[in-house]
Design an enzyme around this catalytic site. Structure first.
Site, PDB file in Angstrom:
ATOM      1  N   ASN A 125      -3.109 -12.923  29.797  1.00 29.88           N
ATOM      2  CA  ASN A 125      -2.343 -12.094  30.732  1.00 29.88           C
ATOM      3  C   ASN A 125      -3.097 -11.820  32.031  1.00 29.88           C
ATOM      4  O   ASN A 125      -2.511 -11.825  33.114  1.00 29.88           O
ATOM      5  CB  ASN A 125      -1.943 -10.769  30.070  1.00 29.88           C
ATOM      6  CG  ASN A 125      -1.048 -10.990  28.880  1.00 29.88           C
ATOM      7  OD1 ASN A 125      -0.614 -12.120  28.639  1.00 29.88           O
ATOM      8  ND2 ASN A 125      -0.774  -9.942  28.119  1.00 29.88           N
ATOM      9  N   HIS A 171      26.421 -15.801  71.769  1.00 28.62           N
ATOM     10  CA  HIS A 171      27.675 -16.256  71.125  1.00 28.62           C
ATOM     11  C   HIS A 171      27.874 -17.765  71.277  1.00 28.62           C
ATOM     12  O   HIS A 171      29.009 -18.243  71.275  1.00 28.62           O
ATOM     13  CB  HIS A 171      28.896 -15.524  71.693  1.00 28.62           C
ATOM     14  CG  HIS A 171      28.728 -14.040  71.768  1.00 28.62           C
ATOM     15  ND1 HIS A 171      29.072 -13.193  70.745  1.00 28.62           N
ATOM     16  CD2 HIS A 171      28.195 -13.252  72.733  1.00 28.62           C
ATOM     17  CE1 HIS A 171      28.796 -11.945  71.082  1.00 28.62           C
ATOM     18  NE2 HIS A 171      28.244 -11.958  72.295  1.00 28.62           N
ATOM     19  N   SER A 207      23.132 -44.370  59.763  1.00 29.02           N
ATOM     20  CA  SER A 207      24.244 -44.264  58.828  1.00 29.02           C
ATOM     21  C   SER A 207      24.443 -45.618  58.166  1.00 29.02           C
ATOM     22  O   SER A 207      24.198 -46.664  58.776  1.00 29.02           O
ATOM     23  CB  SER A 207      25.509 -43.872  59.598  1.00 29.02           C
ATOM     24  OG  SER A 207      26.656 -44.319  58.924  1.00 29.02           O
ATOM     25  N   LYS A 256      24.911 -44.638  64.736  1.00 31.63           N
ATOM     26  CA  LYS A 256      24.407 -43.300  64.416  1.00 31.63           C
ATOM     27  C   LYS A 256      22.892 -43.170  64.373  1.00 31.63           C
ATOM     28  O   LYS A 256      22.180 -44.054  63.934  1.00 31.63           O
ATOM     29  CB  LYS A 256      24.958 -42.858  63.058  1.00 31.63           C
ATOM     30  CG  LYS A 256      26.443 -42.642  63.080  1.00 31.63           C
ATOM     31  CD  LYS A 256      26.795 -41.272  63.586  1.00 31.63           C
ATOM     32  CE  LYS A 256      26.877 -40.340  62.413  1.00 31.63           C
ATOM     33  NZ  LYS A 256      27.213 -38.995  62.801  1.00 31.63           N
ATOM     34  N   ASN A 284      20.932 -39.875  63.131  1.00 34.36           N
ATOM     35  CA  ASN A 284      21.168 -38.510  62.651  1.00 34.36           C
ATOM     36  C   ASN A 284      19.884 -37.681  62.561  1.00 34.36           C
ATOM     37  O   ASN A 284      18.833 -38.196  62.188  1.00 34.36           O
ATOM     38  CB  ASN A 284      21.831 -38.563  61.274  1.00 34.36           C
ATOM     39  CG  ASN A 284      23.209 -39.184  61.327  1.00 34.36           C
ATOM     40  OD1 ASN A 284      23.924 -39.017  62.317  1.00 34.36           O
ATOM     41  ND2 ASN A 284      23.570 -39.925  60.295  1.00 34.36           N
ATOM     42  N   GLU A 334      18.075 -31.253  59.630  1.00 33.87           N
ATOM     43  CA  GLU A 334      19.099 -30.791  58.683  1.00 33.87           C
ATOM     44  C   GLU A 334      18.461 -30.406  57.350  1.00 33.87           C
ATOM     45  O   GLU A 334      18.862 -29.434  56.704  1.00 33.87           O
ATOM     46  CB  GLU A 334      20.147 -31.882  58.456  1.00 33.87           C
ATOM     47  CG  GLU A 334      20.991 -32.157  59.688  1.00 33.87           C
ATOM     48  CD  GLU A 334      21.801 -33.436  59.522  1.00 33.87           C
ATOM     49  OE1 GLU A 334      22.837 -33.403  58.866  1.00 33.87           O
ATOM     50  OE2 GLU A 334      21.375 -34.487  60.044  1.00 33.87           O
ATOM     51  N   GLN A 342       6.275 -15.749  32.994  1.00 37.13           N
ATOM     52  CA  GLN A 342       5.907 -17.171  33.069  1.00 37.13           C
ATOM     53  C   GLN A 342       6.812 -17.939  34.044  1.00 37.13           C
ATOM     54  O   GLN A 342       6.427 -18.972  34.573  1.00 37.13           O
ATOM     55  CB  GLN A 342       5.988 -17.786  31.668  1.00 37.13           C
ATOM     56  CG  GLN A 342       5.714 -19.267  31.612  1.00 37.13           C
ATOM     57  CD  GLN A 342       5.464 -19.750  30.197  1.00 37.13           C
ATOM     58  OE1 GLN A 342       4.421 -19.501  29.632  1.00 37.13           O
ATOM     59  NE2 GLN A 342       6.447 -20.427  29.611  1.00 37.13           N
ATOM     60  N   LYS A 379       6.157 -19.157  38.299  1.00 40.10           N
ATOM     61  CA  LYS A 379       5.440 -20.262  38.960  1.00 40.10           C
ATOM     62  C   LYS A 379       6.340 -21.272  39.641  1.00 40.10           C
ATOM     63  O   LYS A 379       6.015 -21.758  40.722  1.00 40.10           O
ATOM     64  CB  LYS A 379       4.530 -20.960  37.952  1.00 40.10           C
ATOM     65  CG  LYS A 379       3.345 -20.114  37.602  1.00 40.10           C
ATOM     66  CD  LYS A 379       2.685 -20.569  36.332  1.00 40.10           C
ATOM     67  CE  LYS A 379       2.167 -19.406  35.540  1.00 40.10           C
ATOM     68  NZ  LYS A 379       3.227 -18.515  34.989  1.00 40.10           N
TER      69      LYS A 379
HETATM   70  N1  ARG Z   1       1.820 -19.210  30.255  1.00 42.88           N
HETATM   71  C1  ARG Z   1       1.784 -17.774  30.341  1.00 42.88           C
HETATM   72  C2  ARG Z   1       2.360 -17.350  31.701  1.00 42.88           C
HETATM   73  O1  ARG Z   1       2.444 -18.164  32.524  1.00 42.88           O
HETATM   74  C3  ARG Z   1       0.401 -17.272  30.214  1.00 42.88           C
HETATM   75  C4  ARG Z   1       0.293 -15.902  29.690  1.00 42.88           C
HETATM   76  C5  ARG Z   1       0.709 -15.871  28.273  1.00 42.88           C
HETATM   77  N2  ARG Z   1       0.512 -14.587  27.705  1.00 42.88           N
HETATM   78  C6  ARG Z   1       1.005 -14.249  26.526  1.00 42.88           C
HETATM   79  N3  ARG Z   1       0.787 -13.040  26.153  1.00 42.88           N
HETATM   80  N4  ARG Z   1       1.727 -15.057  25.811  1.00 42.88           N
HETATM   81  O2  ARG Z   1       2.702 -16.203  31.899  1.00 42.88           O
END
Ligand code: ARG
Length: 462
Positions: A112, A158, A279, A285, A287, A292, A324, A327
Site C-alpha cells: 500500500n 463569436h 484522403s 485533400k 487534411n 484534429e 489499483q 494507473k
Molecule cells: N497492485 C496494487 C495497486 O496497484 C498494489 C497494492 C496492493 N495492496 C493490497 N493491499 N492488495 O494498488
C-alpha cells in the site's frame, strides 16, 4: 516451502484463474518497474541503517535489485498474469535469485505504501518532463510571435470579425495559458514530492524505521504526516490529471483555431505536409489530422480525470483495491499530453503564415467600427451615442455595398457633423492596432512588453 503467490499462507485452495486475470495489474503497472526498484533499494538501505537487517543482507539485496533492473531493461524478465503486480514480480524475482535474504525486503513495508511511492516517483519525473515540454512550446510561440511581430489579422469574437489585432498578440495568448499550466505543474510537484514509504499497510509500523532517511535518499522534500491518509490519498494524481486536462484543452483550442485558419476559406496559415494526411478517395485533400487528433484526444484526457474522481468518490478509508485502477488513467493522460505537446510544437515550427491574407481579411467586416465610434468620442460625443451613430453608418454601408474607408466626408457628415478629414487616418487598420496601447493590448508596443515579460518569467524559472 514453495509458494506460487507470496501471500497464499492463509489460503486453503488456489485462486480462480478468472479472478487472477481480473485481479492482475501487472500489464499496466510494469511501467513502474524502475521506480519500484529504486524505492526498494532506498528501503533496504534504511532497514540496514536502523539495524533491522544486516549491512551484508542489504548489500546483497541492493546488488541483486540492480541486476534485476538491468535484466528488465534488456528484456529478459518475463511476467505473466499470475505475477499479479509489479511489486510481487520484483519480490519474487529477488527471492528466486537470493533465497531467504530476499524474503526480508518487505519488512516494515506494505504494497500500500510501496505503490504510492512508485507513483510519486513516476509523477515527479513526468511532472519535470512536462514542464520542459511546456517551456519548449512557450519558446516556440515566442519565436513565432517575434518573427511575425507586426502581422495584422482580424481578431474574432463569436467567430465573427471583431477588431484588428496583431498575429503575435493572438499567438501569445497561448503562451499565457501555458505559463499558468507551468505554474500549476510546479505546485503539483510540491505536493507530489513527499515520501509516503514507511506508513506500511495503513497504521505505521512496529519497527523503529527512519522515514526521513528514505526521503533523503529519494530526494523527497518532506514526508507525509498521516499513515491512513498516505495509503488512501491519490490527490497528487488527480491534480496531475486535472493539469493534463487543462493543458490538453489549451492545445485543443489552438488546434481548432489552426484547423479553421488552414481552411481554403481562411488561408491564414498553411500547415506543413509533414503533419497532414491525404484522403483515400479525394486526391486533392490535405487534411489537418494531427490537429484534429489533438482536439479529439482531449475527450480521453478529460475522461481520465472524471474516471479517477469517480473511483475515489465514496471510497472508505484507507486503502481499497479500487485504487489499483488509478494507473491506467494516469499513464494514458501523461502519454497523450506528452505526445500532443511534442506534435503541436513541431506544427508551430513548420507552418507557414500567410501575412497578406491575414491583413487583407481585415478589409471587410467593418472591423474598424469600434475605432470610428472611439473617434466620435474624441470629438466630444458620449460613447453610447457614438455607438448608435456608427451602427447607422454600418447599416448604410451594407445597403450601399461600401466599406467605412469608401465613404466620402460628405456622406459621413450626413450622420454626424463633427466628422472631419482626420477620420480616415483614425480608422486605418494599422492605426486601430497601434492605438491600442493599453497594458496587455494589441499595439506593437504592448506586445513587445508582453514578450519581454514572458521571457523574464522563463528566465526567473531557471
Ligand atoms: N497492485 C496494487 C495497486 O496497484 C498494489 C497494492 C496492493 N495492496 C493490497 N493491499 N492488495 O494498488
Amino acid at each position: 516451502m514453495s509458494k506460487i503467490k507470496l501471500w497464499e499462507g492463509r489460503f486453503s485452495k488456489s485462486t480462480s484463474e478468472i479472478f487472477d486475470q481480473f485481479n492482475a495489474s501487472i500489464f499496466t503497472d510494469i511501467k513502474l518497474f524502475e521506480y519500484d526498484i529504486i524505492g526498494s533499494i532506498a528501503h533496504v538501505k534504511m532497514l540496514a541503517k536502523c539495524n533491522i537487517i544486516s549491512k551484508d543482507e542489504a548489500k546483497l539485496i541492493e546488488t541483486t535489485l540492480h541486476q534485476i533492473l538491468e535484466d528488465f531493461k534488456s528484456g529478459i524478465i518475463e511476467y505473466k498474469v499470475s505475477d499479479e503486480d509489479v511489486h510481487m514480480l520484483i519480490e519474487k524475482e529477488l527471492i528466486k535469485r537470493i533465497g531467504e535474504v530476499g524474503k526480508k525486503v518487505h519488512t516494515a513495508r506494505s504494497r500500500n505504501d510501496q505503490v504510492t511511492l512508485d507513483e510519486r516517483l513516476f509523477c515527479r519525473e513526468k511532472n519535470l518532463y512536462l514542464q520542459e515540454l511546456v517551456k519548449r512550446l512557450i519558446n516556440t510561440i515566442i519565436k513565432l510571435a517575434e518573427e511575425n511581430i507586426d502581422v495584422i489579422m482580424p481578431g474574432y469574437t463569436h467567430l465573427q470579425k471583431a477588431q484588428p489585432i496583431l498575429f503575435s498578440h493572438y499567438i501569445l495568448a497561448y503562451a499565457q495559458m501555458l505559463k499558468r499550466d507551468l505554474l500549476r505543474l510546479k505546485q503539483n510537484f510540491n505536493i507530489t514530492n513527499q515520501n509516503p514509504l514507511g506508513v506500511a499497510a495503513l497504521a505505521g509500523t512496529t519497527f523503529d524505521i527512519d522515514r526521513f532517511f528514505v526521503a533523503n535518499q529519494l530526494g523527497f522534500e518532506s514526508i507525509t504526516e498521516n499513515s491512513i491518509d498516505t495509503v488512501s490519498d491519490r490527490d497528487f494524481i488527480l491534480e496531475m490529471l486535472f493539469i493534463c486536462a487543462m493543458i490538453q484543452m489549451h492545445l485543443s483550442r489552438l488546434a481548432e483555431d489552426f484547423i479553421i485558419f488552414n481552411t481554403d476559406e481562411f488561408k491564414f496559415i498553411e500547415l506543413d505536409d509533414s503533419f497532414c494526411s491525404g484522403s483515400s478517395i479525394m486526391p486533392q485533400k490535405k487534411n489537418p489530422d494531427a490537429l484534429e487528433l489533438i482536439r479529439g484526444k482531449t475527450g480521453r484526457v478529460y475522461a481520465n480525470l472524471i474516471g479517477l474522481l469517480t473511483v475515489l468518490k465514496g471510497l472508505p478509508l484507507s486503502y481499497n483495491k479500487d485504487l489499483q485502477e488509478d494507473k491506467e488513467f494516469l499513464f494514458d493522460s501523461i502519454e497523450t499530453v506528452e505526445m500532443s505537446l511534442i506534435v503541436i510544437n513541431e506544427i508551430l515550427k513548420t507552418l507557414k503564415i500567410n501575412k497578406e491574407n491575414m491583413v487583407n481579411s481585415c478589409k471587410s467586416g467593418f472591423i474598424n467600427a469600434t475605432d470610428l465610434a472611439d473617434y466620435l468620442v474624441t470629438k466630444g460625443i458620449p460613447f453610447r451615442d457614438a455607438h448608435f451613430i456608427v451602427g447607422n453608418i454600418v447599416k448604410y454601408c451594407i445597403e450601399s455595398g461600401k466599406t467605412l474607408e469608401d465613404l466620402s466626408l460628405e456622406e459621413y457628415k450626413r450622420f454626424c457633423e463633427k466628422i472631419q478629414e482626420d477620420v480616415y487616418q483614425f480608422i486605418k487598420i494599422e492605426t486601430c492596432v497601434n492605438r491600442r496601447k493599453s497594458y496587455g493590448g494589441t499595439s506593437l508596443e504592448s506586445v513587445r512588453k508582453q514578450i519581454d515579460n514572458i521571457k523574464e518569467f522563463l528566465k526567473n524559472l531557471e
